[in-house]
Design an enzyme around this catalytic site. Structure first.
Site, PDB file in Angstrom:
ATOM      1  CG  HIS A   1      -0.564   0.110   2.507  1.00  0.00           C
ATOM      2  ND1 HIS A   1      -0.113   1.338   3.028  1.00  0.00           N
ATOM      3  CD2 HIS A   1      -0.339  -0.812   3.405  1.00  0.00           C
ATOM      4  CE1 HIS A   1       0.419   1.081   4.478  1.00  0.00           C
ATOM      5  NE2 HIS A   1       0.287  -0.321   4.649  1.00  0.00           N
TER       6      HIS A   1
ATOM      7  CD  GLU B   1      -3.299  -1.242   5.279  1.00  0.00           C
ATOM      8  OE1 GLU B   1      -3.204  -2.164   6.054  1.00  0.00           O
ATOM      9  OE2 GLU B   1      -2.552  -0.164   5.822  1.00  0.00           O
TER      10      GLU B   1
END
Length: 469
Positions: free
Chosen positions: A288, A334
């Site tokens: 991420h 995320e």
């Protein structure tokens, strides 16, 4: 006719004993055949390892990450920094010569911590190191001044509920492991509000501390009053606990200027090496791109994102093109609960049968030990065999589970999943803190992680058959 059919069936069973059916049902292949197929990748695996660990690509993932982290800094969901990071990566992936580089729009939360501080007024004046927790509300402009109650668990809080009303709850929960202890960060404000507290301060979820608070997400409940909440250092939590056990009155002044804005437009960043034979089938590697707003987000999850990029770069540099498409996804949002990944799943789940494996590296890129894997027993046996190709760097173990917020949706629906399994002994020293900087990263360890990630993803993408489910 009945006996002829039985003879035919017995011959068929004998012919295919010990063999497994391909997913499309077209033919059967024994595990010995699969082992031989994997063994055929020995030279390619060695070439990948040599290039990543000893060759021209040595330290490349580290150096790329250093420039990125030093240039952009932390990348909170909804922030200008995250927007800049996505633009940076879009350009970098294009310049690297990868295919189908594009952005997929998603909506992500936008929260800013603002100015925040806490000070102990009684029994003495002491500045408390704090980091507000994601999605926390602000204090009133004048702040909150209240007596403190210190508890070590939710059970203790509930037993002392009458004492907690109108006070600031300080949690001094011991660190057991992240999965168990993080419940105090996630639910501490809600549980404190239930007993009438005016704010909550939570001991940082960290296995080691040098007076460093660690931030992270937390969640309110619709039917419970919202109160300001922040993490404090281990040292301050333990000090107030000792004071409390002596019967000392503790008074704290807390001021937080946090604001929540409407959701912002963001993007998952995607690049590919298109498959030569089964381009519609996908092996997904990922990390991420967002982080919290402290440190540089180098460890969480710059390292995972950049070894995933490195996997495609190494394969391209070697002139390889796997049978299936190798797809890089750099997730957004995320840290707010896999927001970008959830929207990606909703967009692409209609093609779930074409996803061979989903891989995410999001627990550091320290010394690799092996691969966490989630999938069928037959798929696990194949992955174990693939990992033998990494014997030259002594990273061959396969562990029982794969972790990854962003790939959980796919694994839940039966797609095999994998995560990098590395030495996380020091991971929570730096996690979500000002200490998450490039100083944490080690180029040699990142080289090894990139080699593991590349060998596994390439071989799975190039084998004739998809992993069995």
């Amino acid at each position: 006719m009945k006996y002829l059919f039985l003879i035919f069936l017995m011959n068929l069973l004998h012919q295919y004993a010990g063999k497994s059916l391909r997913r499309d049902g077209s033919s059967l292949k024994s595990f010995e055949d699969i082992k031989n197929e994997i063994a055929g990748y020995t030279n390619i695996a060695k070439a990948i390892i040599d290039l990543a660990v000893h060759g021209k690509a040595q330290n490349r993932s580290y150096e790329r990450l250093a420039v990125f982290a030093d240039t952009i800094g932390p990348r909170l969901s909804g922030s200008k920094n995250l927007e800049a990071a996505i633009k940076y990566m879009f350009s970098a992936l294009q310049k690297d010569g990868l295919e189908n580089v594009h952005l997929e729009p998603v909506k992500v939360p936008h929260w800013e911590r603002g100015i925040e501080f806490a000070v102990m007024l009684e029994p003495r004046n002491h500045s408390i190191a704090i980091l507000g927790l994601g999605n926390s509300i602000a204090t009133p402009p004048e702040g909150i001044t209240a007596e403190v109650i210190v508890v070590a668990s939710f059970d203790e809080l509930h037993k002392r509920a009458q004492e907690a009303k109108g006070k600031i709850v300080v949690y001094n929960e011991p660190f057991i492991n992240y999965g168990e202890t993080v419940q105090y960060r996630l639910q501490g404000a809600v549980e404190a509000a239930k007993v009438g507290a005016v704010a909550s301060l939570i001991r940082s979820i960290a296995s080691f501390s040098i007076h460093s608070p660690h931030t992270g997400g937390q969640s309110y409940q619709p039917d419970v009053s919202q109160i300001p909440t922040a993490c404090i250092s281990v040292e301050d939590a333990e000090m107030m606990s000792r004071m409390s056990l002596r019967g000392t009155k503790i008074v704290v002044h807390l001021r937080m200027g946090a604001k929540t804005y409407p959701d912002s437009l963001s993007f998952n960043t995607v690049a590919e090496i298109v498959g030569s034979k089964y381009p519609e089938q996908v092996v997904l590697v990922s990390g991420h791109l967002d982080s919290w707003d402290v440190g540089q987000g180098a460890m969480d999850d710059g390292g995972g994102a950049f070894i995933s990029w490195e996997a495609l770069s190494l394969i391209k540099d070697l002139g390889l093109r796997p049978k299936r498409t190798l797809r890089l996804v750099l997730w957004t949002g995320e840290e707010q609960g896999g927001i970008g990944a959830k929207q990606y799943y909703q967009l692409h789940k209609e093609n779930i049968s074409n996803f061979d494996i989903v891989m995410e590296s999001d627990e550091g890129t320290f010394k690799p030990y092996g691969l966490g894997f989630a999938g069928s027993a037959a798929a696990r046996d194949i992955v174990k065999e693939i990992m033998t190709l990494l014997q030259p760097i002594n990273v061959t173990d396969v562990y029982d589970t794969a972790d990854g917020t962003d790939i959980a949706y796919w694994m839940r629906d039966g797609v095999p999943g994998a995560s990098l399994h590395d030495d996380i002994n020091k991971y929570f020293w730096f996690h979500h803190s000002q200490g998450d900087t490039m100083t944490v990263q080690d180029p040699n360890q990142m080289n090894l992680c990139a080699a593991v990630w590349t060998v596994v993803s390439y071989v799975i993408a190039d084998m004739e058959d998809m992993l069995p489910r």
